[in-house]
Design a protein around this motif. Structure first.
Motif, short mmCIF file in Angstrom:
data_model
loop_
_atom_site.label_atom_id
_atom_site.label_comp_id
_atom_site.label_asym_id
_atom_site.label_seq_id
_atom_site.Cartn_x
_atom_site.Cartn_y
_atom_site.Cartn_z
N SER A 128 0.68 -1.31 0.18
CA SER A 128 -0.03 -0.06 0.00
C SER A 128 0.95 1.18 0.00
O SER A 128 2.09 1.05 -0.11
CB SER A 128 -1.08 0.00 1.26
N GLY A 129 0.26 2.42 0.17
CA GLY A 129 1.13 3.52 0.09
C GLY A 129 2.11 3.72 1.30
O GLY A 129 3.22 4.37 0.82
N THR A 130 2.13 3.14 2.20
CA THR A 130 3.05 3.00 3.04
C THR A 130 4.42 2.41 2.55
O THR A 130 5.56 2.73 2.83
CB THR A 130 2.77 2.27 4.50
N TRP A 164 2.03 12.80 8.57
CA TRP A 164 2.88 12.06 7.78
C TRP A 164 4.43 12.26 7.68
O TRP A 164 5.31 11.22 7.44
CB TRP A 164 2.31 11.95 6.08
N GLY A 173 -0.40 16.30 0.06
CA GLY A 173 -1.82 16.38 0.86
C GLY A 173 -1.64 15.59 2.05
O GLY A 173 -1.36 14.52 2.17
N SER A 221 -3.48 13.87 5.00
CA SER A 221 -4.75 13.33 4.83
C SER A 221 -5.16 13.48 6.55
O SER A 221 -6.36 13.28 6.84
CB SER A 221 -4.98 11.90 4.48
N ASP A 237 5.15 12.78 -0.98
CA ASP A 237 4.03 11.91 -0.85
C ASP A 237 2.72 12.49 -1.57
O ASP A 237 2.38 13.26 -1.26
CB ASP A 237 3.83 11.73 0.48
N VAL A 270 -0.10 10.31 -1.94
CA VAL A 270 -1.01 9.30 -1.53
C VAL A 270 -2.41 9.98 -1.70
O VAL A 270 -3.28 9.44 -2.41
CB VAL A 270 -0.70 8.44 -0.52
N ALA A 271 -2.56 11.06 -1.03
CA ALA A 271 -3.92 11.45 -0.68
C ALA A 271 -4.37 12.81 -1.69
O ALA A 271 -5.38 12.94 -1.66
CB ALA A 271 -4.22 12.15 0.69
N GLN A 286 -5.70 3.52 -4.05
CA GLN A 286 -7.21 3.43 -3.38
C GLN A 286 -7.67 4.81 -3.15
O GLN A 286 -8.97 4.81 -2.25
CB GLN A 286 -7.00 2.38 -2.23
N LYS A 287 -7.45 5.48 -3.58
CA LYS A 287 -7.75 7.01 -3.33
C LYS A 287 -8.39 7.41 -4.43
O LYS A 287 -9.53 6.99 -4.85
CB LYS A 287 -6.67 7.88 -2.63
N1 PMP Z 1 0.44 9.20 2.89
C1 PMP Z 1 -0.51 9.71 3.06
C2 PMP Z 1 -0.52 11.10 2.93
C3 PMP Z 1 -1.84 9.05 3.02
O1 PMP Z 1 -3.03 9.48 3.32
C4 PMP Z 1 -1.73 7.41 3.69
C5 PMP Z 1 -2.79 6.83 3.66
N2 PMP Z 1 -3.87 7.11 4.38
C6 PMP Z 1 -0.46 6.99 3.37
C7 PMP Z 1 0.57 7.92 3.18
C8 PMP Z 1 -0.20 5.51 3.66
O2 PMP Z 1 -0.78 4.83 2.67
P1 PMP Z 1 -1.57 3.35 3.10
O3 PMP Z 1 -2.64 3.42 4.17
O4 PMP Z 1 -2.05 2.87 1.78
O5 PMP Z 1 -0.38 2.58 3.43
#
Ligand code: PMP
Length: 388
Positions: A76-78, A103, A151, A153, A179, A181-182, A204-205
């Motif tokens: 995932s994003g992490t 973050w 962004g 989140s 980053d 991701v959001a 997934q966003k």
């Molecule tokens: N960075 C940001 C800005 C996020 O919003 C998120 C997830 N909410 C992540 C990283 C981590 O992503 P994930 O939950 O998909 O691992």
């Protein structure tokens, strides 16, 4: 004694259909969901390679980059975040982390594990960082790597002026990690024009694909830095030079490194295909219009946005102050119980202080905005503490 098969696995799977308007994941479109029931393919089959090439082209469009080192990480994003630091940071490197919410601190947890020298530049609560604050931190810390979430989140803060920050990074000969991701797909992002060295996003966003496969891209400068490392990348799984060979990034034969999920590839390919068909500018515009409508509605029902300046508000994850006499958990539970609608509370520095409403992908429509506003209002009225 042999363990018996668990009783609960004799029941058939039941998954409710929820409207996901928290900070992510967002709902997948039917086209994406349908793609997931295709037959599984081997990750070294030519048909899979073709799908990976389609994805790469889509991701380059999404990030607006010509970087050859554009690929996806299985995770995932992490995992995208971990990929950034594990590849770009060596022992003792000074890493400046911008914090406009949670973050930056999450990034610190990764950098510390890599023996990086963590420094922070923190924004005022509810505000983005100013260029002045960032330049001051550059002068003081002389970082090798700078990280920021476009962004955040957890707070709903959008960091503007990434172009100018890219110029600062160039001036200080520092790698620029963003980053997205959001934010990606909800606001403008121009990886090459803004001189970003490493970017990652979430599937997934805004894209509305399942989580578990994360687009990332490295500039030539970043790849050169990785090639010049004095020490091995401290993760085999997230080694960009190895993963990049699976994704045909370096004019070397594709290798087996790990089993890439063909099912997740289908979902991401279709999500990117939809994004491309709509056009990125249109998608971004739609997200901004939806957030604007939400912000007007929030005011009409007597609530207040958390982020002070309108220009610093992330359109994809909208943070609204929880009013006095209201418990966000009760509101959230009410919306879920009665309408199967997700409204989230705060995270990290905003815990118990805000509602977080996601307007992303299939949920970035006027109909969904009106729905969530009506339900939020009703839920607050029905659950608030009334003084007698
Ligand atoms: N960075 C940001 C800005 C996020 O919003 C998120 C997830 N909410 C992540 C990283 C981590 O992503 P994930 O939950 O998909 O691992």
């Amino acid at each position: 004694m042999e363990l018996p098969a668990p009783e609960q696995l004799k029941q058939s799977l039941y998954v409710p259909n929820k409207t996901l308007m928290g900070p992510g994941p967002s709902n997948c479109t039917q086209r994406v969901l349908d793609s997931l029931s295709n037959p599984v393919l081997g990750h070294m089959h030519p048909e899979c390679f073709e799908i990976m090439d389609d994805i790469k082209a889509g991701v380059k469009y999404l990030f607006q980059t010509k970087n050859t080192a554009t690929m996806c990480i299985s995770g995932s994003g992490t995992a995208g975040m971990e990929t950034a630091f594990v590849n770009l940071v060596e022992d003792g490197d000074v890493v400046l982390l911008a914090c406009t919410g949670l973050w930056g601190y999450r990034a610190a947890e990764m950098v510390k594990r890599l023996n990086g020298d963590v420094r922070y530049v923190e924004s005022r609560f509810g505000h983005a960082l100013s260029l002045k604050e960032i330049e001051f931190a550059f002068e003081g810390h002389k970082p090798q790597v700078f990280f920021i979430a476009q962004g955040d989140s957890s707070t709903g803060i959008l960091q503007p002026q990434l172009k100018e920050i890219g110029e600062l990074c160039e001036k200080y000969k520092c790698l620029f990690v963003v980053d997205t991701v959001a934010s990606l797909g909800g606001v403008e992002f121009l990886m090459d024009a803004w001189k970003v060295d490493m970017a990652y996003t979430g599937s997934q966003k805004v894209l509305g694909a399942p989580a578990g496969i994360t687009p990332v891209s490295f500039s030539d400068r970043a790849i050169a830095r990785i090639r010049a490392r004095k020490s091995y990348v401290k993760s085999y799984y997230f080694d960009a030079l190895l993963v990049g060979q699976c994704w045909n990034c370096f004019d070397t034969p594709r290798i087996y490194h790990h089993t890439i999920s063909s099912t997740l590839l289908y979902g991401l390919r279709e999500a990117l295909a939809q994004f491309c068909a709509l056009g990125r500018k249109n998608v971004i515009h739609r997200h901004q219009e939806c957030s604007h409508r939400l912000q007007c509605g929030v005011e009409e029902i007597g609530l207040e946005m958390f982020v002070v300046k309108a220009n610093d508000r992330l359109p994809t994850v909208n943070t609204i102050k929880v009013p006095a006499g209201v418990e966000w958990q009760k509101v959230s539970q009410y919306a879920m119980r009665k309408y199967k609608l997700e409204i989230s509370g705060g995270l990290g520095p905003t815990v118990d202080q805000v509602f977080r409403i996601g307007l992303m992908g299939a949920n970035a429509t006027y109909e969904r905005v009106d729905l969530v506003l009506n339900i939020l209002h009703e839920a607050i009225q029905s659950t608030k503490f009334v003084e007698k």
